[in-house]
Design a protein around this motif. Structure first.
Motif, PDB file in Angstrom:
ATOM      1  N   UNK A 149      42.694  44.707  55.228  1.00 44.90           N
ATOM      2  CA  UNK A 149      41.346  44.385  55.321  1.00 44.90           C
ATOM      3  C   UNK A 149      40.659  42.988  55.337  1.00 44.90           C
ATOM      4  N   UNK A 150      40.393  42.609  56.040  1.00 46.79           N
ATOM      5  CA  UNK A 150      39.176  41.043  54.844  1.00 46.79           C
ATOM      6  C   UNK A 150      38.784  41.206  54.249  1.00 46.79           C
ATOM      7  N   UNK A 151      38.259  41.652  53.531  1.00 42.92           N
ATOM      8  CA  UNK A 151      36.885  42.070  52.655  1.00 42.92           C
ATOM      9  C   UNK A 151      37.311  42.388  51.383  1.00 42.92           C
ATOM     10  N   UNK A 152      35.800  43.519  50.801  1.00 41.28           N
ATOM     11  CA  UNK A 152      35.605  43.359  49.247  1.00 41.28           C
ATOM     12  C   UNK A 152      36.166  44.932  48.825  1.00 41.28           C
ATOM     13  N   UNK A 153      36.952  45.721  48.042  1.00 43.07           N
ATOM     14  CA  UNK A 153      36.985  46.697  47.620  1.00 43.07           C
ATOM     15  C   UNK A 153      38.000  47.237  46.607  1.00 43.07           C
ATOM     16  N   UNK A 154      37.572  47.614  45.187  1.00 47.69           N
ATOM     17  CA  UNK A 154      38.599  48.403  44.128  1.00 47.69           C
ATOM     18  C   UNK A 154      39.157  49.165  44.726  1.00 47.69           C
ATOM     19  N   UNK A 155      40.185  49.914  44.267  1.00 50.80           N
ATOM     20  CA  UNK A 155      40.891  51.463  44.223  1.00 50.80           C
ATOM     21  C   UNK A 155      42.131  51.416  43.743  1.00 50.80           C
ATOM     22  N   UNK A 156      42.952  51.884  44.180  1.00 52.89           N
ATOM     23  CA  UNK A 156      43.930  52.540  44.768  1.00 52.89           C
ATOM     24  C   UNK A 156      45.084  51.794  45.583  1.00 52.89           C
ATOM     25  N   UNK A 157      46.353  51.127  45.126  1.00 50.27           N
ATOM     26  CA  UNK A 157      46.728  50.895  46.808  1.00 50.27           C
ATOM     27  C   UNK A 157      46.027  50.326  47.714  1.00 50.27           C
ATOM     28  N   UNK A 158      46.773  51.610  48.559  1.00 47.72           N
ATOM     29  CA  UNK A 158      45.788  50.759  50.711  1.00 47.72           C
ATOM     30  C   UNK A 158      44.227  50.856  49.995  1.00 47.72           C
ATOM     31  N   UNK A 159      43.188  51.174  49.213  1.00 48.77           N
ATOM     32  CA  UNK A 159      42.191  51.984  49.375  1.00 48.77           C
ATOM     33  C   UNK A 159      41.354  50.442  48.953  1.00 48.77           C
ATOM     34  N   UNK A 160      42.239  49.229  48.277  1.00 48.51           N
ATOM     35  CA  UNK A 160      41.983  48.143  48.285  1.00 48.51           C
ATOM     36  C   UNK A 160      41.818  47.031  49.530  1.00 48.51           C
ATOM     37  N   UNK A 161      40.590  46.007  48.954  1.00 47.13           N
ATOM     38  CA  UNK A 161      40.704  44.903  49.903  1.00 47.13           C
ATOM     39  C   UNK A 161      40.561  43.547  48.862  1.00 47.13           C
ATOM     40  N   UNK A 162      41.024  42.531  49.470  1.00 48.58           N
ATOM     41  CA  UNK A 162      40.810  41.817  49.264  1.00 48.58           C
ATOM     42  C   UNK A 162      40.368  40.278  50.788  1.00 48.58           C
ATOM     43  N   UNK A 163      40.397  38.950  49.583  1.00 49.43           N
ATOM     44  CA  UNK A 163      39.604  37.758  50.839  1.00 49.43           C
ATOM     45  C   UNK A 163      39.897  36.473  50.230  1.00 49.43           C
ATOM     46  N   UNK A 164      41.141  36.163  50.634  1.00 42.63           N
ATOM     47  CA  UNK A 164      41.494  35.244  50.840  1.00 42.63           C
ATOM     48  C   UNK A 164      42.161  34.794  49.231  1.00 42.63           C
ATOM     49  N   UNK A 165      43.060  36.033  48.558  1.00 48.17           N
ATOM     50  CA  UNK A 165      44.054  35.685  47.149  1.00 48.17           C
ATOM     51  C   UNK A 165      44.896  34.405  47.417  1.00 48.17           C
ATOM     52  N   UNK A 166      44.903  33.950  46.507  1.00 50.65           N
ATOM     53  CA  UNK A 166      45.755  33.152  46.024  1.00 50.65           C
ATOM     54  C   UNK A 166      46.762  33.167  45.195  1.00 50.65           C
ATOM     55  N   UNK A 167      46.081  33.050  43.805  1.00 54.44           N
ATOM     56  CA  UNK A 167      46.525  33.082  42.395  1.00 54.44           C
ATOM     57  C   UNK A 167      46.964  33.937  42.014  1.00 54.44           C
ATOM     58  N   UNK A 168      48.372  33.928  41.559  1.00 59.46           N
ATOM     59  CA  UNK A 168      49.011  35.171  41.123  1.00 59.46           C
ATOM     60  C   UNK A 168      49.116  35.343  39.704  1.00 59.46           C
ATOM     61  N   UNK A 169      49.013  36.258  38.757  1.00 58.89           N
ATOM     62  CA  UNK A 169      50.108  36.165  37.653  1.00 58.89           C
ATOM     63  C   UNK A 169      49.952  37.880  36.854  1.00 58.89           C
ATOM     64  N   UNK A 170      51.364  37.487  35.781  1.00 54.23           N
ATOM     65  CA  UNK A 170      50.781  39.016  35.276  1.00 54.23           C
ATOM     66  C   UNK A 170      50.715  38.681  33.449  1.00 54.23           C
ATOM     67  N   UNK A 171      51.122  39.985  33.212  1.00 53.44           N
ATOM     68  CA  UNK A 171      51.020  40.071  31.674  1.00 53.44           C
ATOM     69  C   UNK A 171      51.981  40.683  30.891  1.00 53.44           C
ATOM     70  N   UNK A 172      51.974  41.211  29.878  1.00 55.40           N
ATOM     71  CA  UNK A 172      53.552  41.047  28.945  1.00 55.40           C
ATOM     72  C   UNK A 172      53.685  43.228  29.049  1.00 55.40           C
ATOM     73  N   UNK A 173      52.000  43.724  30.142  1.00 49.37           N
ATOM     74  CA  UNK A 173      52.535  44.937  30.494  1.00 49.37           C
ATOM     75  C   UNK A 173      52.812  45.117  31.408  1.00 49.37           C
ATOM     76  N   UNK A 174      52.848  43.943  32.758  1.00 50.31           N
ATOM     77  CA  UNK A 174      52.787  44.004  33.952  1.00 50.31           C
ATOM     78  C   UNK A 174      51.995  44.639  35.033  1.00 50.31           C
TER      79      UNK A 174
END
Length: 345
Positions: A47-72
């Motif tokens: 879904x092109x939208x916004x929602x926090x939550x677990x896995x497939x309950x979440x939604x994003x809208x044009x998410x581009x950049x990613x990075x990770x931290x030491x805890x994964x």
């Protein structure tokens, strides 16, 4: 916005959109898919939208950049939502900062504002630095979620100086070296900028098409996903720029060594402990480049769509940002599928 941007890049390169389409109809891509990877969805339901939550309950809208931290944990520059998001290894998505409104307000995370955040990096202390592309700023988020402006006045331009005296034009990505220096792909200025730990901004390297994703190897060489140049470039610690893989003369999809390889607007890039690069390529594929420049495809095959499963069968639709966690898992911001994908070896 993305369509207009890609069209402009094609015209700059002397190619029409029609000629590129005709070329794709004439012959299939030359691809060697590596078969021992598996693709799954870490978060997002399409879904092109916004929602926090677990896995497939979440939604994003044009998410581009990613990075990770030491805890994964994976951090996401969710451009269309004007937010910075966090995904735990279990796939739980929360919002770190940004109220969703376009703006440049500093302060506590839930009240802060961004404008099309595009790239980000986490330092050892847990501070997040964000290439806030639409604001032409570099923002800082502390571990307790307070947002401030690290560099840039907000006025578009090309100006060196300390902190707010500097100017950027669509800063697209940001990386950090062991000495605490930041490097920024300053997209519309077609250059790479450097920011010292005390905030002094200078121009480090020039001569790019539209630089986006950045990565650094253990020797201090910087690799640039030059979306507007259709190549992966390398910058030595002394600032010498060369083409590491691909060719500026042709947008296409070919695996092979060095100049034999072809890309179509490579955007995201990440590096593993062995020095292999992983590239989010608009060819709807994730490409791998070994330290000696051999390009192969690890997932996707140029066909747009959404399919999880074995790498050979997987499908992406505008893969962009790439990150690698401490365990070696690869994560991809699959922009038009509105999902964060995970590639496991």
């Amino acid at each position: 916005m993305r369509t207009l941007f890609v069209s402009a890049l094609l015209l700059t390169a002397g190619l029409s959109i029609q000629s590129c389409v005709e070329k794709e109809e004439l012959a299939p891509p030359v691809v060697a898919v590596v078969k021992d990877y598996t693709v799954s969805t870490l978060a997002g339901n399409g879904t092109y939208g916004f929602a926090d939550g677990a896995g497939k309950d979440a939604a994003f809208r044009s998410a581009f950049g990613l990075t990770s931290d030491a805890a994964g944990n994976i951090y996401v520059a969710d451009g269309g939502n004007n937010r910075v998001r966090k995904i735990t290894p279990a796939g739980i998505v929360t919002t770190v900062a940004g109220d969703g409104t376009i703006g440049s307000r500093n302060g506590p995370g839930e009240n802060a504002q961004f404008n099309y955040p595009h790239g980000l990096v986490v330092d050892k202390a847990g501070n997040i630095y964000v290439a806030d592309a639409g604001n032409n700023m570099i923002r800082k988020i502390t571990p307790d979620g307070v947002v401030s402006t690290f560099a840039g006045s907000g006025v578009e331009g090309l100006k060196n100086g300390i902190g707010a005296a500097a100017a950027f034009s669509f800063p697209a990505d940001i990386i950090l070296d062991p000495q605490g220096n930041f490097y920024i792909s300053d997209g519309s200025n077609r250059c790479i900028r450097k920011i010292t730990p005390d905030g002094f901004v200078s121009t480090f390297a020039t001569g790019f098409g539209f630089p986006e994703g950045l990565e650094m190897d253990k020797a201090g060489n910087i690799y640039v996903a030059d979306a507007g140049g259709f190549v992966i470039r390398k910058i030595t610690p002394e600032g010498t720029v060369s083409i590491f893989a691909g060719s500026e003369s042709e947008i296409w999809y070919v695996d092979g060594k060095g100049a034999v390889a072809r890309f179509h607007n490579p955007e995201g890039i990440a590096i593993d402990n062995d020095g292999n690069l992983y590239v989010g390529d608009l060819n709807a594929a994730i490409r791998k480049i070994t330290p000696d420049g051999i390009v192969s495809t690890i997932a996707g095959n140029g066909t747009k769509g959404f399919v999880d499963g074995p790498a050979m069968d997987a499908r992406f639709h505008e893969p962009s940002g790439v990150a690698i966690d401490p365990a070696g898992n690869i994560y991809v911001a699959d922009v038009l599928n509105s999902r964060i994908r995970k590639i496991k070896h």
